[in-house]
Design a protein around this motif. Structure first.
Motif, PDB file in Angstrom:
ATOM      1  N   LEU A  27      53.542  73.582 -24.078  1.00 26.70           N
ATOM      2  CA  LEU A  27      52.961  73.675 -25.241  1.00 26.70           C
ATOM      3  C   LEU A  27      51.839  72.448 -25.671  1.00 26.70           C
ATOM      4  N   LEU A  28      52.154  71.377 -25.115  1.00 30.29           N
ATOM      5  CA  LEU A  28      51.445  70.194 -25.559  1.00 30.29           C
ATOM      6  C   LEU A  28      50.059  70.090 -24.627  1.00 30.29           C
ATOM      7  N   THR A  29      50.343  70.997 -23.173  1.00 31.23           N
ATOM      8  CA  THR A  29      49.121  71.141 -22.436  1.00 31.23           C
ATOM      9  C   THR A  29      48.095  72.198 -23.144  1.00 31.23           C
ATOM     10  N   PHE A  30      48.887  73.135 -23.603  1.00 30.20           N
ATOM     11  CA  PHE A  30      47.902  74.269 -24.226  1.00 30.20           C
ATOM     12  C   PHE A  30      47.287  73.535 -25.550  1.00 30.20           C
ATOM     13  N   PHE A  31      47.817  72.612 -26.126  1.00 28.70           N
ATOM     14  CA  PHE A  31      47.230  72.173 -27.301  1.00 28.70           C
ATOM     15  C   PHE A  31      45.973  71.241 -27.018  1.00 28.70           C
ATOM     16  N   ARG A  32      46.395  70.479 -25.886  1.00 29.95           N
ATOM     17  CA  ARG A  32      45.183  69.836 -25.364  1.00 29.95           C
ATOM     18  C   ARG A  32      43.846  70.660 -24.888  1.00 29.95           C
ATOM     19  N   GLY A  33      44.266  71.915 -24.436  1.00 33.14           N
ATOM     20  CA  GLY A  33      43.016  72.879 -24.137  1.00 33.14           C
ATOM     21  C   GLY A  33      42.427  73.209 -25.447  1.00 33.14           C
ATOM     22  N   CYS A  34      43.381  73.464 -26.617  1.00 36.22           N
ATOM     23  CA  CYS A  34      42.668  73.842 -27.865  1.00 36.22           C
ATOM     24  C   CYS A  34      41.793  72.562 -28.272  1.00 36.22           C
ATOM     25  N   ASP A  35      42.305  71.487 -28.179  1.00 39.05           N
ATOM     26  CA  ASP A  35      41.467  70.204 -28.421  1.00 39.05           C
ATOM     27  C   ASP A  35      40.307  70.145 -27.776  1.00 39.05           C
ATOM     28  N   ASP A  36      40.447  70.252 -26.393  1.00 43.71           N
ATOM     29  CA  ASP A  36      39.237  70.239 -25.487  1.00 43.71           C
ATOM     30  C   ASP A  36      38.065  71.143 -25.969  1.00 43.71           C
ATOM     31  N   TYR A  37      38.616  72.277 -26.018  1.00 47.52           N
ATOM     32  CA  TYR A  37      37.788  73.422 -26.562  1.00 47.52           C
ATOM     33  C   TYR A  37      37.033  73.040 -27.776  1.00 47.52           C
ATOM     34  N   VAL A  38      37.685  72.541 -28.909  1.00 47.62           N
ATOM     35  CA  VAL A  38      37.115  72.444 -30.173  1.00 47.62           C
ATOM     36  C   VAL A  38      35.990  71.085 -29.983  1.00 47.62           C
ATOM     37  N   GLN A  39      36.361  70.106 -29.204  1.00 44.37           N
ATOM     38  CA  GLN A  39      35.513  69.124 -28.956  1.00 44.37           C
ATOM     39  C   GLN A  39      34.275  69.233 -28.209  1.00 44.37           C
ATOM     40  N   ASN A  40      34.356  70.322 -27.146  1.00 45.55           N
ATOM     41  CA  ASN A  40      33.447  70.580 -26.293  1.00 45.55           C
ATOM     42  C   ASN A  40      32.877  71.981 -26.363  1.00 45.55           C
TER      43      ASN A  40
END
Length: 188
Positions: free
Chosen positions: A37-50
Protein backbone atom coordinates in the motif's frame (compact mmCIF):
# COMPACT_ATOMS: atom_id res chain seq x y z
CA UNK A 1 19.52 9.21 19.98
CA UNK A 2 20.48 6.30 17.75
CA UNK A 3 24.10 5.36 17.47
CA UNK A 4 26.08 2.70 15.66
CA UNK A 5 25.72 0.46 18.74
CA UNK A 6 22.07 0.01 17.77
CA UNK A 7 23.02 -1.85 14.61
CA UNK A 8 23.74 -5.57 14.57
CA UNK A 9 27.01 -6.43 12.85
CA UNK A 10 26.75 -8.35 9.59
CA UNK A 11 28.50 -11.35 11.13
CA UNK A 12 25.69 -11.94 13.64
CA UNK A 13 22.95 -13.72 11.67
CA UNK A 14 22.01 -15.89 14.66
CA UNK A 15 20.82 -12.87 16.65
CA UNK A 16 17.71 -12.69 14.51
CA UNK A 17 16.81 -16.28 15.39
CA UNK A 18 17.79 -15.88 19.05
CA UNK A 19 15.55 -12.90 19.72
CA UNK A 20 12.13 -11.83 18.56
CA UNK A 21 11.74 -10.36 15.12
CA UNK A 22 9.71 -7.18 15.56
CA UNK A 23 9.63 -5.97 11.96
CA UNK A 24 11.08 -7.71 8.87
CA UNK A 25 13.27 -5.99 6.34
CA UNK A 26 11.78 -5.20 2.95
CA UNK A 27 13.88 -7.84 1.18
CA UNK A 28 12.82 -10.57 3.62
CA UNK A 29 9.92 -12.02 1.68
CA UNK A 30 7.01 -10.99 -0.47
CA UNK A 31 6.00 -7.50 0.65
CA UNK A 32 3.17 -7.41 3.15
CA UNK A 33 -0.07 -5.52 2.56
CA UNK A 34 1.18 -2.39 4.33
CA UNK A 35 4.38 -2.25 2.28
CA UNK A 36 2.47 -2.75 -0.97
CA UNK A 37 0.00 0.00 0.00
CA UNK A 38 2.79 2.44 0.84
CA UNK A 39 4.48 1.67 -2.48
CA UNK A 40 1.20 2.32 -4.26
CA UNK A 41 0.71 5.57 -2.31
CA UNK A 42 4.20 6.62 -3.45
CA UNK A 43 3.05 6.02 -7.01
CA UNK A 44 -0.01 8.21 -6.46
CA UNK A 45 2.23 10.92 -5.02
CA UNK A 46 4.68 10.54 -7.90
CA UNK A 47 1.86 10.92 -10.38
CA UNK A 48 0.45 14.05 -8.71
CA UNK A 49 3.84 15.71 -8.50
CA UNK A 50 4.90 14.81 -12.03
CA UNK A 51 1.60 14.73 -13.95
CA UNK A 52 2.49 17.63 -16.27
CA UNK A 53 5.42 15.54 -17.56
CA UNK A 54 3.95 12.08 -17.06
CA UNK A 55 0.37 12.11 -18.24
CA UNK A 56 -0.16 8.33 -18.33
CA UNK A 57 -1.51 7.59 -14.85
CA UNK A 58 -2.01 3.88 -15.57
CA UNK A 59 1.65 3.30 -16.40
CA UNK A 60 2.90 5.24 -13.38
CA UNK A 61 0.63 3.35 -11.01
CA UNK A 62 1.41 0.00 -12.62
CA UNK A 63 5.08 0.59 -11.87
CA UNK A 64 4.12 1.21 -8.23
CA UNK A 65 2.16 -2.01 -7.77
CA UNK A 66 -1.40 -1.16 -8.74
CA UNK A 67 -1.89 -4.65 -10.18
CA UNK A 68 -0.66 -6.39 -7.02
CA UNK A 69 -3.94 -5.82 -5.18
CA UNK A 70 -7.03 -7.99 -5.24
CA UNK A 71 -9.25 -6.26 -6.04
CA UNK A 72 -7.18 -3.86 -8.09
CA UNK A 73 -8.09 -0.21 -7.38
CA UNK A 74 -10.50 1.14 -9.96
CA UNK A 75 -9.93 4.46 -11.67
CA UNK A 76 -12.55 6.00 -9.37
CA UNK A 77 -10.68 4.66 -6.31
CA UNK A 78 -7.42 6.14 -7.59
CA UNK A 79 -9.09 9.49 -8.21
CA UNK A 80 -10.48 9.34 -4.67
CA UNK A 81 -6.99 8.74 -3.28
CA UNK A 82 -5.66 11.63 -5.34
CA UNK A 83 -8.46 13.84 -4.00
CA UNK A 84 -7.01 13.20 -0.54
CA UNK A 85 -3.46 13.89 -1.64
CA UNK A 86 -2.68 16.23 1.28
CA UNK A 87 -3.57 13.49 3.78
CA UNK A 88 -1.77 10.87 1.68
CA UNK A 89 1.41 12.97 1.85
CA UNK A 90 1.27 12.84 5.67
CA UNK A 91 1.22 9.04 5.51
CA UNK A 92 4.30 9.12 3.27
CA UNK A 93 6.06 11.53 5.63
CA UNK A 94 5.47 9.10 8.50
CA UNK A 95 6.86 6.31 6.31
CA UNK A 96 9.91 8.43 5.45
CA UNK A 97 10.52 9.05 9.17
CA UNK A 98 10.51 5.29 9.81
CA UNK A 99 12.83 4.59 6.88
CA UNK A 100 15.28 7.22 8.18
CA UNK A 101 15.20 5.54 11.59
CA UNK A 102 16.28 2.12 10.26
CA UNK A 103 18.99 3.34 7.87
CA UNK A 104 22.49 2.04 8.65
CA UNK A 105 23.70 5.63 9.15
CA UNK A 106 20.51 7.07 10.60
CA UNK A 107 20.51 10.84 11.08
CA UNK A 108 21.06 11.88 14.68
CA UNK A 109 17.59 13.40 14.87
CA UNK A 110 15.83 10.37 13.33
CA UNK A 111 14.32 9.35 16.66
CA UNK A 112 13.00 12.88 17.22
CA UNK A 113 11.50 12.96 13.72
CA UNK A 114 9.65 9.64 14.09
CA UNK A 115 5.89 9.82 13.46
CA UNK A 116 3.31 7.11 14.06
CA UNK A 117 2.24 5.52 10.80
CA UNK A 118 -0.96 4.20 12.35
CA UNK A 119 -1.95 7.70 13.46
CA UNK A 120 -1.19 9.07 9.99
CA UNK A 121 -3.29 6.33 8.40
CA UNK A 122 -6.17 6.98 10.76
CA UNK A 123 -6.09 10.71 9.92
CA UNK A 124 -5.89 9.80 6.26
CA UNK A 125 -9.05 7.72 6.68
CA UNK A 126 -10.79 10.59 8.49
CA UNK A 127 -9.95 12.78 5.48
CA UNK A 128 -11.42 10.17 3.14
CA UNK A 129 -14.56 9.87 5.26
CA UNK A 130 -15.17 13.63 5.02
CA UNK A 131 -15.03 13.81 1.22
CA UNK A 132 -17.83 12.47 -1.00
CA UNK A 133 -15.37 12.09 -3.90
CA UNK A 134 -13.55 9.33 -2.04
CA UNK A 135 -16.34 6.75 -1.61
CA UNK A 136 -14.73 4.37 -4.10
CA UNK A 137 -11.31 4.73 -2.42
CA UNK A 138 -12.81 3.93 0.99
CA UNK A 139 -14.59 0.90 -0.44
CA UNK A 140 -11.37 -0.31 -2.05
CA UNK A 141 -9.37 0.09 1.17
CA UNK A 142 -12.02 -1.89 3.04
CA UNK A 143 -11.98 -4.59 0.36
CA UNK A 144 -8.20 -5.11 0.55
CA UNK A 145 -8.19 -5.16 4.36
CA UNK A 146 -8.09 -1.76 6.06
CA UNK A 147 -8.08 -3.33 9.54
CA UNK A 148 -5.11 -5.52 8.54
CA UNK A 149 -3.28 -2.42 7.32
CA UNK A 150 -3.86 -0.69 10.66
CA UNK A 151 -2.70 -3.79 12.56
CA UNK A 152 0.52 -3.96 10.52
CA UNK A 153 1.14 -0.23 10.95
CA UNK A 154 0.71 -0.56 14.72
CA UNK A 155 3.19 -3.47 14.78
CA UNK A 156 5.69 -1.40 12.80
CA UNK A 157 5.19 1.62 15.08
CA UNK A 158 5.78 -0.56 18.16
CA UNK A 159 8.99 -1.95 16.64
CA UNK A 160 10.21 1.59 15.96
CA UNK A 161 9.32 2.72 19.48
CA UNK A 162 11.31 -0.19 20.95
CA UNK A 163 14.21 0.74 18.69
CA UNK A 164 14.08 4.36 19.86
CA UNK A 165 13.90 3.22 23.50
CA UNK A 166 17.00 1.05 23.04
CA UNK A 167 15.14 -2.24 23.52
CA UNK A 168 15.64 -3.33 19.91
CA UNK A 169 18.28 -3.11 17.20
CA UNK A 170 18.35 -2.88 13.43
CA UNK A 171 19.69 -6.13 12.03
CA UNK A 172 22.26 -6.36 9.26
CA UNK A 173 19.45 -7.02 6.75
CA UNK A 174 17.44 -4.00 7.92
CA UNK A 175 14.96 -5.81 10.11
CA UNK A 176 14.19 -4.77 13.70
CA UNK A 177 14.85 -7.38 16.37
CA UNK A 178 14.23 -7.20 20.11
CA UNK A 179 17.20 -7.32 22.42
CA UNK A 180 17.27 -10.22 24.90
CA UNK A 181 15.90 -9.28 28.32
CA UNK A 182 19.32 -9.55 29.96
CA UNK A 183 20.81 -6.99 27.58
CA UNK A 184 17.80 -4.65 27.93
CA UNK A 185 18.24 -4.54 31.70
CA UNK A 186 22.00 -4.07 31.43
CA UNK A 187 23.88 -1.28 29.77
CA UNK A 188 21.24 -0.23 27.27
Amino acid sequence: MLTASHTVPAGAPSLRRAVGLLWPCLDDARPDLLTRLLTFFRGCDDYVQNSPWRRDMSETLRLHGRHEFRPMPSQAAVVGLLAAWAELRKVLLADDAFLALVQPNAPEDAADQFQSLKAALMWFRVGLDRDVRTVEARNWLDAIGWEDILTLSEKRDQAAERLIAGRAVVGAEGDIVALPAAQREGAV
